[in-house]
Design an enzyme around this catalytic site. Sequence first.
Site, mmCIF file in Angstrom:
data_model
loop_
_atom_site.group_PDB
_atom_site.id
_atom_site.type_symbol
_atom_site.label_atom_id
_atom_site.label_comp_id
_atom_site.label_asym_id
_atom_site.label_seq_id
_atom_site.Cartn_x
_atom_site.Cartn_y
_atom_site.Cartn_z
ATOM 1 N N GLU A 1 2.740 1.032 -3.977
ATOM 2 C CA GLU A 1 2.870 -0.259 -4.651
ATOM 3 C C GLU A 1 1.719 -1.166 -4.229
ATOM 4 O O GLU A 1 1.530 -1.411 -3.028
ATOM 5 C CB GLU A 1 4.185 -0.950 -4.286
ATOM 6 N N CYS A 2 0.983 -1.673 -5.176
ATOM 7 C CA CYS A 2 -0.068 -2.663 -4.940
ATOM 8 C C CYS A 2 -1.034 -2.188 -3.855
ATOM 9 O O CYS A 2 -1.856 -1.309 -4.092
ATOM 10 C CB CYS A 2 0.548 -4.021 -4.623
#
Length: 440
Positions: free
Chosen positions: A327-328
């Site tokens: 994530e990210c």
Amino acid sequence: MTPGILIAAPRSGSGKTMVTLGLLRAFTRAGLKVQPFKSGPDYIDPGFQQAASRRPSHNLDSWAMPRPQIARIAAQADDADLIIAEGVMGLFDGAPCRGESGNGSSADIAAALGWPVMLVMDVSGQSQSAAAIAQGFRSLRPGISMAGAILNRVASDRHEQLIRQAMAEAGIAVFGAIPRCGELTLPERHLGLVQASEQGELDPMIDRMADIIASHVDLPAVRAVAASLPDGSHGEEIAFPPPGQRIAIAQDEAFSFTYAHLLAQWRRAGAEILPFSPLADEAPAADADIVWLPGGYPELHAGRLAGAGRFLSALRHHARNRPVHGECGGYMVLGQALLDAKGEAHRMAGLLGLVTSFAQRRLHLGYRQARLAAPMGGFPEETVLNGHEFHYSTIIDQPDSPLAAVTDAQGRPVASTGSFRGHVTGSFFHLIAPASERNA
């Protein structure tokens, strides 16, 4: 249900974080079990709240979460004496369109759970006019109970008296007046406050906040106005399958953005969380079903991550036949390279073709809804998920297939689709909750 109060403000920068932390620590020092909550998508403030209260803080989000899930998460406070929740931005600020049960505003959470609002007001540069602002906030939205106000950054005794008199005439209770105090500001960087885990003198700082709050705020009166909805329902457990039975999750200063409610739901479903530190060059558990790399600040540690041979080798080995998700910040580490703020390239895991840069900063911010084009963790293709995006990195290259069709709060397509290759998936999308059928 445990009585609670929501600390809100007319706008960001009014001092609600300092007031929230001071209240949490002051009540905790008095022997109460105080449960913190944070309204909206935020990873950093809950870390400070946990440090202040000695209890994990949970996020509540009306745009991304259905109402039963909000009630279920709020039930985490059943063994507490008092709830202190911190709002986001201004009390009524949220997305331009409604999501699962609101627009993401703090006012939605106060209305859903019956928590009275305590308005923290920065009164610098005004006096009697503060009463007009408070009166407007009290009357704008039916169904919101305004307990009163705490005045912040008061210049003098005379300044305080002028405001208190105007508030009394407007029928608004004042629970305290905090003088100007520049020494208690928390350091910030591009995604908000510097994380609680990076604060060398955090505990003494929170104690000083609690001292100020205890000296200038009527704590018994604050506790007395706390309330909640009479309905004792704990809400429903939302179907939210864990991505595996044994989940290896990166946890250190580079990978710290995990939501407590997700981990709690996965544990309730029988999953085992196996933390490891890439910065310490630790390998994920060899028998993990999935490796999950959360967001955080990999750009601040790109050189160390590029040199973490044991971690990178184990990650590549795992990806041969088992899922890996980022994530990210975790997504960026799964890519080919990350360019830091100086433009220096650092080789990453190379499991995806992604190349990102912080030398070309651009803010990407807002709620997101993603319809998966491929399986991701425990979610099959076509699953619709609610979440948000918040980063400053720029994509230089993204040659792999898109992971999802992503839209913003208004349903408009956004370019941050994420990508996948084999068992590896990644996206700038931060997962909050699955979308309900009516919003999918």
